[in-house]
Design an enzyme around this catalytic site. Structure first.
Site, mmCIF file in Angstrom:
data_model
loop_
_atom_site.group_PDB
_atom_site.id
_atom_site.type_symbol
_atom_site.label_atom_id
_atom_site.label_comp_id
_atom_site.label_asym_id
_atom_site.label_seq_id
_atom_site.Cartn_x
_atom_site.Cartn_y
_atom_site.Cartn_z
ATOM 1 N N ASP A 149 22.273 -9.679 -14.354
ATOM 2 C CA ASP A 149 22.726 -11.235 -14.880
ATOM 3 C C ASP A 149 23.798 -11.591 -13.710
ATOM 4 O O ASP A 149 24.013 -12.929 -13.843
ATOM 5 C CB ASP A 149 23.465 -11.111 -16.246
ATOM 6 N N LEU A 150 24.460 -10.838 -13.257
ATOM 7 C CA LEU A 150 25.695 -11.102 -12.280
ATOM 8 C C LEU A 150 25.230 -11.380 -10.695
ATOM 9 O O LEU A 150 25.654 -12.104 -10.106
ATOM 10 C CB LEU A 150 26.993 -10.546 -12.413
#
Length: 423
Positions: free
Chosen positions: A186-187
């Site tokens: 997600d990052l």
């Protein structure tokens, strides 16, 4: 002589933010920190960005597991919503779609992280946006790319970690796969999305032609896995999962002390000599088993066992001091609470305090800043996270010139459909 106020690098650029959860909002938060005007378009039928309903919440009385008042805001939104304006549009309604496309005409960038194909089905995808604004840069962050996934699986961070091979790069042989505690898929994906977006903005500026930027979470994370030749290691018999140590880089790993842990990374001859001198002086440093890298790799188990024996009766502070004095790269393993309070990180604005948009609180909350420092341009996120839809009227009036009647038409339909949804 008046000194001009420094201009942030994306000053004047308008971003329409169709994102929710983490990967998309983190990308648009970074764009806001670089100076773009980010307009977060939220769905009033679902309560806006899903992060708004992530426990815990910051209330006037402090942190709470449950929301106690409409002004309460989730810590997730306090962090990811900073630097943005919020408007509410029902993009499934005809007037909502039309309003969004009017906004596209005044924008430079669109960022979305719906499942593949959703924006096209809504009539607000890249083709529709490009027709209204040929210069638009339209960035999609999805689990598997714009073509979608044949299995129809949802792109949750843990699912992507599993598919990328990342979970089997950590831990020891024979043990269960290791899920990274930080939602790394997600990052990482938003970082690539920001890089691609900025490159496309430069291209648009030079050519007048916008384009579609397509970033997949699976591709982003798997490309990181592929940066290390794990398949080659396997072919030549080197273990992929090595637990606390990395034998092919010996001495390299994490070691327990009397009161905590340290990380030690000394793969070069010079660094390794420092470790050996700290433990046993010149005699150990000249030991033929450990003098050269190939020798250390061949005797890695013995070397790592010696280091572990040496550190176990020392404190973190003593072991770190002795190794540092000998020139070895070493650091204490800190808790997350300790790490985010590092004075240097705070001084550089890489971690910053989080504030509520309406009230002060005694709670000390810290969140990620913009970890990009520039010599001529400030990079910071100065505006607190907005409440759901608080900027709808101002944005429609300022950006696309809607009058009171047009604004009432948009907000009236949105409010009616939200009321129906709540019932």
């Amino acid at each position: 002589m008046t000194i001009p106020t420094p201009v942030r690098p994306l000053e004047g650029k308008v971003v329409l933010d169709l994102t929710t959860a983490l990967s998309g909002p983190y990308a648009t938060m970074l764009l806001a920190g670089l100076g773009a005007r980010v307009i977060k378009v939220e769905n009033p039928l679902t309560g806006g960005d899903s992060s708004r309903n992530n426990s815990p919440y910051l209330t006037r009385a402090g942190l709470s597991v449950v929301r106690t008042d409409p002004q309460d805001m989730s810590v997730s939104m306090l962090l990811r919503g900073r630097g943005k304006e919020s408007i509410v549009l029902d993009l499934k309604s005809e007037i909502g779609r039309a309003t969004f496309l009017d906004l596209v005409e005044a924008a430079d960038i669109v960022v979305e992280n719906f499942s593949a194909g959703v924006t096209d089905r809504l009539g607000i995808g890249y083709a529709a946006a490009r027709e209204r604004n040929p210069r638009i840069v339209y960035t999609s962050i999805s689990g598997f790319g714009a073509q979608g996934n044949a299995g129809g699986g949802k792109a949750m961070d843990t699912i992507v970690q599993a598919l990328s091979g990342m979970m089997l790069t950590a831990g020891s042989p024979g043990q269960a796969p290791v899920r990274f505690g930080v939602p790394i898929a997600d990052l990482v994906a938003p970082l690539y999305a920001v890089i691609g977006t900025l490159a496309a903005v430069l291209h648009s500026r030079e050519t007048g032609q916008g384009q579609y930027v397509d970033v997949s979470m699976l591709g982003a994370l798997t490309s990181l896995v592929a940066c290390e030749p794990f398949d080659v290691f396997e072919k030549i018999g080197l273990p992929l999962r090595t637990g606390d140590y990395v034998p092919r880089l010996a001495p390299f790993g994490t070691f327990a002390t009397r009161d905590g842990w340290i990380a030690l990374c000394a793969p070069t001859d010079a660094f390794a000599r420092g470790v050996l001198k700290a433990m046993g002086g010149e005699a150990l440093a000249d030991d033929p088993r450990f003098r050269r890298r190939d020798d250390r790799v061949a005797n890695a188990d013995e070397l790592h066992a010696m280091i572990a024996e040496w550190t176990k009766d020392r404190t973190v502070a003593e072991a770190t001091r002795r190794l540092e004095e000998a020139g070895a790269p070493v650091a204490p393993i800190r808790t997350t609470a300790e790490a985010v309070r590092d004075p240097l990180v705070l001084q550089r604005g890489e971690v910053v305090p989080l504030v509520h948009p309406d009230f002060e609180t005694r709670e000390e909350l810290l969140g990620s800043g913009v970890p990009i420092l520039m010599s001529e341009c400030p990079t910071s996120i100065d505006r607190p996270a907005p409440h759901l839809g608080e900027d709808t009227d101002a944005v429609l009036r300022d950006l696309v010139g809607y009058d009171d009647e047009q604004i009432r038409a948009v907000t009236g339909v949105t409010a009616q459909r939200a009321d129906v949804a709540r019932k």
